[in-house]
Design a protein around this motif. Structure first.
Motif, PDB file in Angstrom:
ATOM      1  N   TRP A 566       1.645   7.874  -7.573  1.00  0.00           N
ATOM      2  CA  TRP A 566       2.206   6.860  -6.682  1.00  0.00           C
ATOM      3  C   TRP A 566       1.557   5.498  -6.895  1.00  0.00           C
ATOM      4  CZ3 TRP A 566       2.644   9.227  -1.056  1.00  0.00           C
ATOM      5  CH2 TRP A 566       3.542  10.311  -1.082  1.00  0.00           C
ATOM      6  N   ALA A 567       0.330   5.495  -7.379  1.00  0.00           N
ATOM      7  CA  ALA A 567      -0.448   4.256  -7.461  1.00  0.00           C
ATOM      8  C   ALA A 567       0.240   3.177  -8.284  1.00  0.00           C
ATOM      9  CB  ALA A 567      -1.834   4.556  -8.020  1.00  0.00           C
ATOM     10  N   GLY A 568       1.060   3.548  -9.231  1.00  0.00           N
ATOM     11  CA  GLY A 568       1.711   2.546 -10.063  1.00  0.00           C
ATOM     12  C   GLY A 568       3.017   2.031  -9.498  1.00  0.00           C
ATOM     13  N   ALA A 569       3.445   2.543  -8.349  1.00  0.00           N
ATOM     14  CA  ALA A 569       4.733   2.144  -7.784  1.00  0.00           C
ATOM     15  C   ALA A 569       4.648   0.777  -7.111  1.00  0.00           C
ATOM     16  CB  ALA A 569       5.213   3.189  -6.787  1.00  0.00           C
ATOM     17  N   GLU A 570       5.805   0.163  -6.964  1.00  0.00           N
ATOM     18  CA  GLU A 570       5.879  -1.145  -6.310  1.00  0.00           C
ATOM     19  C   GLU A 570       5.762  -0.988  -4.803  1.00  0.00           C
ATOM     20  OE1 GLU A 570       8.940  -4.991  -6.082  1.00  0.00           O
ATOM     21  OE2 GLU A 570       9.692  -3.001  -6.633  1.00  0.00           O
ATOM     22  N   GLY A 571       5.176  -2.000  -4.170  1.00  0.00           N
ATOM     23  CA  GLY A 571       5.208  -2.096  -2.725  1.00  0.00           C
ATOM     24  C   GLY A 571       4.388  -1.052  -2.000  1.00  0.00           C
ATOM     25  N   GLN A 572       4.912  -0.625  -0.838  1.00  0.00           N
ATOM     26  CA  GLN A 572       4.157   0.240   0.046  1.00  0.00           C
ATOM     27  C   GLN A 572       3.847   1.591  -0.590  1.00  0.00           C
ATOM     28  OE1 GLN A 572       3.049  -1.171   2.766  1.00  0.00           O
ATOM     29  NE2 GLN A 572       1.863   0.625   3.357  1.00  0.00           N
ATOM     30  N   LYS A 573       4.773   2.117  -1.375  1.00  0.00           N
ATOM     31  CA  LYS A 573       4.526   3.404  -2.019  1.00  0.00           C
ATOM     32  C   LYS A 573       3.279   3.344  -2.889  1.00  0.00           C
ATOM     33  CE  LYS A 573       6.596   6.888  -5.087  1.00  0.00           C
ATOM     34  NZ  LYS A 573       7.813   7.307  -5.845  1.00  0.00           N
ATOM     35  N   GLY A 574       3.119   2.282  -3.650  1.00  0.00           N
ATOM     36  CA  GLY A 574       1.955   2.148  -4.516  1.00  0.00           C
ATOM     37  C   GLY A 574       0.659   1.910  -3.763  1.00  0.00           C
ATOM     38  N   ALA A 575       0.788   1.459  -2.502  1.00  0.00           N
ATOM     39  CA  ALA A 575      -0.413   1.157  -1.710  1.00  0.00           C
ATOM     40  C   ALA A 575      -0.799   2.283  -0.765  1.00  0.00           C
ATOM     41  CB  ALA A 575      -0.176  -0.119  -0.905  1.00  0.00           C
ATOM     42  N   GLU A 576       0.022   3.327  -0.676  1.00  0.00           N
ATOM     43  CA  GLU A 576      -0.211   4.373   0.323  1.00  0.00           C
ATOM     44  C   GLU A 576      -1.587   5.019   0.176  1.00  0.00           C
ATOM     45  OE1 GLU A 576       1.608   4.438   2.738  1.00  0.00           O
ATOM     46  OE2 GLU A 576       3.747   4.667   2.356  1.00  0.00           O
ATOM     47  N   LYS A 577      -2.243   5.190   1.318  1.00  0.00           N
ATOM     48  CA  LYS A 577      -3.498   5.939   1.380  1.00  0.00           C
ATOM     49  C   LYS A 577      -3.309   7.274   2.094  1.00  0.00           C
ATOM     50  CE  LYS A 577      -5.676   2.518  -0.518  1.00  0.00           C
ATOM     51  NZ  LYS A 577      -6.066   2.615  -1.964  1.00  0.00           N
ATOM     52  N   ILE A 578      -2.119   7.447   2.656  1.00  0.00           N
ATOM     53  CA  ILE A 578      -1.779   8.690   3.359  1.00  0.00           C
ATOM     54  C   ILE A 578      -0.458   9.218   2.779  1.00  0.00           C
ATOM     55  CG2 ILE A 578      -3.046   8.263   5.471  1.00  0.00           C
ATOM     56  CD1 ILE A 578       0.674   7.495   5.305  1.00  0.00           C
ATOM     57  N   PHE A 579      -0.026  10.367   3.267  1.00  0.00           N
ATOM     58  CA  PHE A 579       1.185  11.005   2.757  1.00  0.00           C
ATOM     59  C   PHE A 579       2.234  11.020   3.867  1.00  0.00           C
ATOM     60  CE2 PHE A 579       2.238  14.212  -0.734  1.00  0.00           C
ATOM     61  CZ  PHE A 579       3.599  14.134  -0.518  1.00  0.00           C
ATOM     62  N   PRO A 580       3.160  10.034   3.885  1.00  0.00           N
ATOM     63  CA  PRO A 580       4.212  10.043   4.907  1.00  0.00           C
ATOM     64  C   PRO A 580       5.254  11.119   4.615  1.00  0.00           C
ATOM     65  CG  PRO A 580       4.513   8.186   3.422  1.00  0.00           C
ATOM     66  CD  PRO A 580       3.256   8.872   2.992  1.00  0.00           C
ATOM     67  N   LYS A 581       5.637  11.857   5.654  1.00  0.00           N
ATOM     68  CA  LYS A 581       6.646  12.893   5.509  1.00  0.00           C
ATOM     69  C   LYS A 581       7.588  12.831   6.706  1.00  0.00           C
ATOM     70  CE  LYS A 581       5.865  16.717   3.424  1.00  0.00           C
ATOM     71  NZ  LYS A 581       5.452  18.094   3.032  1.00  0.00           N
TER      72      LYS A 581
END
Length: 603
Positions: A566-581
């Motif tokens: 996920w780290a290489g993704a744009e925006g919030q996905k790339g910045a996530e520190k948690i796992f939204p479900k």
């Protein structure tokens, strides 16, 4: 529990639909066998049993394929008759698009929100179809299409029989699972209660927020991390049960969990309280529904012998049923004493929503289902938004600092906020709205047209798009809220200022249907203002009491951390520190573990 209500759980929910469909699919074989026997009897033909059996078996897929071909041609013919076109279709690599079905289920379990079924948006556009095991499904993130579904052509679009059947074991005949006259009945029952001034239940919020913050301070003073999602879910559950029933479940009074890596966790033996059991069962029941919705009609085969939500619903009902019965008893007693005056539909200031509802019906099934539906809305949606709001404040300390300054300026360090106070706090509203934009609490939803209709084409130069009757249309507010053409080039990034600067008029004001966290049209959330008040109140109290907040990522369970890709993704996905479900609503997998610093008080 009443026998009428228990009957809902008598048979596994997948059994009858599968038997019905199997019988329907076997009709061609039955006709072949009957025809062969008739020919044999009438003409003296001796047709071997092996030939009959082979012909019967081959007739099933032959007729099934024939039905699919006929349906496809019928759609094109009906579309042409309406001057419309068929939408683009996403096609997988395996028969029946099994690869796309598996991709969708895998994404639901292990991927990011919007992966899987929604992966074709860039290639196929914001309105396209995909067939899963030959059942067509429309997918859309187009604001004009959502406006058509939710407002302009509202009477045409129902929840649909498949959706009602899928979620019936939990939601029953409640407002979120009803169409037509039943939906109008539920809406009429609850609307008067939510339109009164009681939506600003600030004294109730203050009592529960005070206890929640006290528990937080105890945990932080001991040097421990705290699962904020768990705590705020207790706060909203206690507030919702008091608001609905007048009987708080008191989940905040039970012990909070410790992080998996906290040494104290191994020493403390937590015995689940009634509130803990109710909460856990509540989530399990919703998780069962979420899996059904992601699997499509195939879920019925996984529940041929057992209802996946049954055990959880027993625990939920064990809590709800005595409350229902007591409310009915009190209302009947009141009617007897007042000579029938209890049917006054104007709610008294002191009455709960359940008190109000029992004046209108004493049907235990209707009362059970309606209160459970509203409890899900009142507890889960507010808790999710507060969880993600605190997550984003931890991730963006400059936003936290600015918001806290507004709180101290408008309210002060200790005063209880009022409704008028909250209305003047523009940055607070911007922070909440930006949280709801990036993490809308109901990220995916579905409607089904009850007759052939059309959608506006995302390409305005082309004809409208044909939508056949009884074909599900799935829409994603989550995906729409992150579209760059709707929100600007920074749409994937968190920025509360977009609700205060020129971007507000440029994007949202020009097209309000690009922002739908509370639905829209006749089904717009009745509790919207209640939710804004509750979220605003708790955030104010939180920032009055804590001067800093941060994520404790070491306390996050390893299985609940975002994958490295996920780290290489744009925006919030790339910045996530948690796992939204998501099940029916959003949540943070494994909880949101934080630490906070108490604000210094002047002595």
């Amino acid at each position: 529990m009443s026998s009428k209500h228990a009957a809902r759980f008598k048979l596994p929910p997948g059994l009858l639909p599968v038997l019905k469909q199997t019988g329907f699919n076997c009709l061609p074989a039955a006709f072949v066998v009957a025809g062969a026997r008739a020919l044999s009897a009438a003409g003296g033909m001796n047709i071997g049993i092996v030939c009959i059996a082979l012909a019967a078996l081959l007739s099933i897929p032959f007729v099934y394929v024939g039905r699919i071909v006929y349906r496809t041609r019928s759609y094109k013919r009906r579309a042409a008759a309406m001057g419309a076109v068929m939408p683009p279709e996403r096609v997988g690599k395996r028969i029946g698009n099994l690869d796309l079905l598996q991709e969708g289920i895998e994404a639901f379990r292990h991927g990011y929100l919007g992966d899987g079924f929604w992966g074709g948006l860039e290639e196929y556009g914001p309105l396209h179809t995909v067939s899963l095991l030959w059942e067509p499904l429309y997918l859309t993130t187009d604001a004009n299409v959502l406006k058509t579904i939710l407002a302009t052509d509202f009477p045409i679009f129902d929840k649909g029989e498949d959706f009602r059947e899928t979620v019936h074991s939990v939601l029953g005949v409640g407002v979120f699972n009803a169409d037509g006259e039943m939906w109008k009945f539920h809406r009429t029952m609850t609307r008067p209660y939510f339109t009164r001034d009681r939506i600003s239940h600030f004294e109730m919020f203050d009592r529960h927020a005070d206890l929640a913050i006290k528990k937080m301070k105890e945990r932080f003073r001991g040097g421990h991390a705290l699962d904020f999602q768990d705590l705020v879910s207790r706060f909203t559950l206690d507030s919702a049960t008091e608001f609905l029933f007048g009987q708080c479940v008191h989940s905040l009074k039970t012990d909070l969990p410790y992080a998996y890596n906290d040494p104290v966790a191994a020493l403390v033996v937590r015995t689940p309280s009634a509130a803990d059991r109710f909460t856990e069962a509540f989530l399990k029941a919703q998780a069962a529904l979420a899996m059904r919705l992601r699997m499509g009609w195939v879920w019925r085969f996984s529940e041929l012998t057992k209802d996946a939500s049954a055990e959880a619903m027993k625990e939920v009902d064990a809590y709800l049923q005595p409350i229902m019965e007591e409310a009915i008893r009190k209302n009947r007693s009141h009617i007897g004493k007042s000579g029938g005056a209890g049917k006054d539909q104007d709610a008294e200031d002191s009455e709960t929503l359940l008190d109000h509802l029992v004046k209108l019906t004493d049907d235990p099934v209707v009362l059970h289902d309606e209160t459970l539906n509203i409890l899900i809305a009142g507890r889960d949606t507010t808790a999710a938004t507060l969880t993600f709001a605190v997550y984003l404040l931890c991730m963006n300390p400059e936003v936290f600092k600015r918001l806290r300054a507004e709180v101290l300026e408008h309210i002060g360090p200790t005063q209880m906020p009022s409704f008028d106070d909250i209305r003047t706090m523009k940055y607070l509203r911007a922070v909440i709205n930006e949280t709801l934009r990036l993490y809308p609490v109901v990220p995916f939803n579905v409607r089904v047209p009850n007759k052939d209709t059309t959608f506006p084409n995302p390409d305005p130069t082309k004809p409208r798009v044909f939508v056949p009757a009884n074909v599900a249309v799935s829409y994603s507010v989550f995906m729409m809220h992150r579209r760059k053409d709707y929100w600007g080039p920074d749409a994937a990034y968190y920025d509360p200022d977009r609700w205060l600067d020129e971007r507000l008029n440029k994007y949202f004001t020009a097209n309000p249907f690009i922002f739908l966290p509370f639905n829209a049209g006749p089904r717009i959330c009745l509790g919207q203002q209640f939710a804004y008040n509750e979220m605003s109140f708790f955030l104010i109290r939180l920032l009055q009491n804590f001067s800093q907040m941060e994520l404790d990522l070491s306390a996050q369970p390893p299985e609940a951390r975002p994958p490295p890709e996920w780290a290489g993704a744009e925006g919030q996905k790339g910045a996530e520190k948690i796992f939204p479900k998501a099940h029916l609503t959003l949540y943070v997998h494994g909880g949101l573990w934080v630490k906070m610093t108490e604000a210094e008080r002047d002595v």
